[in-house]
Enzyme design. Structure first.
Site, PDB file in Angstrom:
ATOM      1  NE  ARG A 267      -4.310  -1.303   0.147  1.00 48.97           N
ATOM      2  CZ  ARG A 267      -4.517  -2.359  -0.655  1.00 48.97           C
ATOM      3  NH1 ARG A 267      -3.600  -2.722  -1.532  1.00 48.97           N
ATOM      4  NH2 ARG A 267      -5.651  -3.029  -0.594  1.00 48.97           N
TER       5      ARG A 267
ATOM      6  CG  ASP B 132       1.567  -2.721  -8.336  1.00 48.70           C
ATOM      7  OD1 ASP B 132       1.306  -2.269  -9.463  1.00 48.70           O
ATOM      8  OD2 ASP B 132       0.817  -3.512  -7.727  1.00 48.70           O
TER       9      ASP B 132
ATOM     10  CD  GLU C  89      -2.728   3.001  -5.506  1.00 51.12           C
ATOM     11  OE1 GLU C  89      -3.740   2.266  -5.626  1.00 51.12           O
ATOM     12  OE2 GLU C  89      -1.649   2.586  -5.094  1.00 51.12           O
TER      13      GLU C  89
ATOM     14  CG  HIS D 246      -3.032  -0.991  -6.755  1.00 48.46           C
ATOM     15  ND1 HIS D 246      -3.404  -0.315  -5.634  1.00 48.46           N
ATOM     16  CD2 HIS D 246      -3.158  -2.310  -6.424  1.00 48.46           C
ATOM     17  CE1 HIS D 246      -3.737  -1.168  -4.679  1.00 48.46           C
ATOM     18  NE2 HIS D 246      -3.588  -2.387  -5.143  1.00 48.46           N
ATOM     19  CB  ILE D 247      -1.336  -4.234 -12.307  1.00 50.67           C
ATOM     20  CG1 ILE D 247       0.175  -4.009 -12.485  1.00 50.67           C
ATOM     21  CG2 ILE D 247      -2.145  -3.147 -13.013  1.00 50.67           C
ATOM     22  CD1 ILE D 247       0.667  -4.221 -13.911  1.00 50.67           C
TER      23      ILE D 247
ATOM     24  CB  SER E 197      -4.289  -9.073  -7.287  1.00 54.12           C
ATOM     25  OG  SER E 197      -5.051  -7.881  -7.323  1.00 54.12           O
TER      26      SER E 197
END
Ligand code: DGY
Length: 321
Positions: free
Chosen positions: A240, A264, A269, A287-288, A290
């Site tokens: 995070r 990431d 965001e 933020h990829i 997962s």
């Protein structure tokens, strides 16, 4: 036929997950796939028994207090639950679940991508070729840092941290970690436990963040803790953004204290931090962690499993409040 529970799905999930949800619930989907702000989230939730949100929807104490009495469960499509005020949910008697385990492999892959992208200057090289500026080669050109044989530090030896450690061992790295308490040896697999952040940071050529975002971990990467790292260390964050004080990170990247960072996740965001994006020695992703086909299905199924358990009168396996 029993009446199906009414379920609000706040974002676009995979076709397979939506099909299963529509089979078992009276579903409303956010077809536009845009983030609901607080007022809209409250308004949308009024007619529902359950909501299946992502980390992009914020269930603050104010939002939770305005939820209808009929809404009994927030079944998150995420392992992180820092977007939900768990204490408020507990007080309001709203069950909260998450989706652990199923995204550990995908996120650990992204941690490796961030590590290698940062260490080997992946973004810089890619940008150079795309801009038509690759007009030179020499043994002194684009020299990065090798990770093989170095120390991989894991802050937060939970499920994702353990898989990341396993992948790092594939590069011949030795693993060090800090956690609230040591993990059993069959999970630690020889990783060296440090009972302080200082102990871990001092032994991390690459420091990879895998702890949840809580009030205790917010800003855990800051000007003081960054000085504990060896000179020219590499920071990887797939957890995070708010674990990191981004001003202090920029200073450490500019001064060369950090060789590079692979990130990431960001405090803001979507969008990120323009001061970080302006630096050469960063490898950045949106933020990829997962975001694989397999994992998105698995996360959706896991959220539905939790809903099914709840509406069949069982305790959902992944209950966090
Ligand atoms: C998670 O599961 O917490 C990921 O960050 C995606 O939301």
């Amino acid at each position: 036929m029993p009446v199906k529970p009414r379920l609000l799905i706040t974002r676009k999930l995979t076709d397979a997950v939506l099909a299963r949800a529509a089979r078992d619930y009276d579903v409303m989907i956010n077809a536009e796939d845009r983030v609901f702000g607080s007022a809209e989230l409250i308004a949308k939730c009024q007619e529902f028994d359950a909501v299946l949100p992502c980390h992009s929807e914020h269930f603050s104490a104010d939002v939770i207090s305005a939820l209808p009495k009929r809404l009994k469960i927030i079944a998150n499509h995420s392992v992180g639950v820092d977007h939900v005020d768990l204490a408020a949910a507990k007080d309001a008697g709203v069950v909260v679940t998450n989706t652990p385990d199923v995204l550990s492999d995908a996120t650990a892959e992204i941690a490796m991508l961030c590590m290698l992208g940062a260490a080997r200057r992946g973004a810089e090289g890619d940008a150079m070729i795309r801009a038509g500026k690759w007009d030179f080669w020499s043994p002194a050109f684009m020299v990065g840092r090798q990770v093989t044989g170095k120390r991989f530090g894991v802050l937060g030896m939970g499920r994702v941290g353990q898989v990341a450690a396993e992948r790092a061992r594939g590069f011949g790295m030795t693993v060090h970690y800090h956690n609230r308490k040591p993990v059993p040896e069959h999970l630690a697999k020889g990783a060296v436990f440090h009972d302080t952040v200082e102990g871990l940071f001092g032994n991390s050529d690459v420091l990879s963040l895998h702890c949840p975002a809580t009030k205790d971990t917010t800003g855990i990467i800051n000007k003081d803790t960054l000085t504990m790292l060896p000179d020219r260390a590499i920071l990887v964050n797939t957890a995070r953004g708010n674990l990191v004080n981004e001003d202090d990170l920029v200073a450490a990247l500019e001064s060369g204290k950090l060789f590079a960072a692979g990130l990431d996740v960001f405090r803001d965001e979507p969008g990120g931090n323009p001061r970080i994006s302006a630096l050469k020695n960063v490898f950045l992703l949106p933020h990829i962690g997962s975001a694989t086909e397999e994992t998105r299905d698995a996360m959706g199924y896991r959220a539905l499993d939790n809903l099914d358990a709840y509406f069949k009168g069982r305790d959902p396996g992944d209950r966090v409040a």
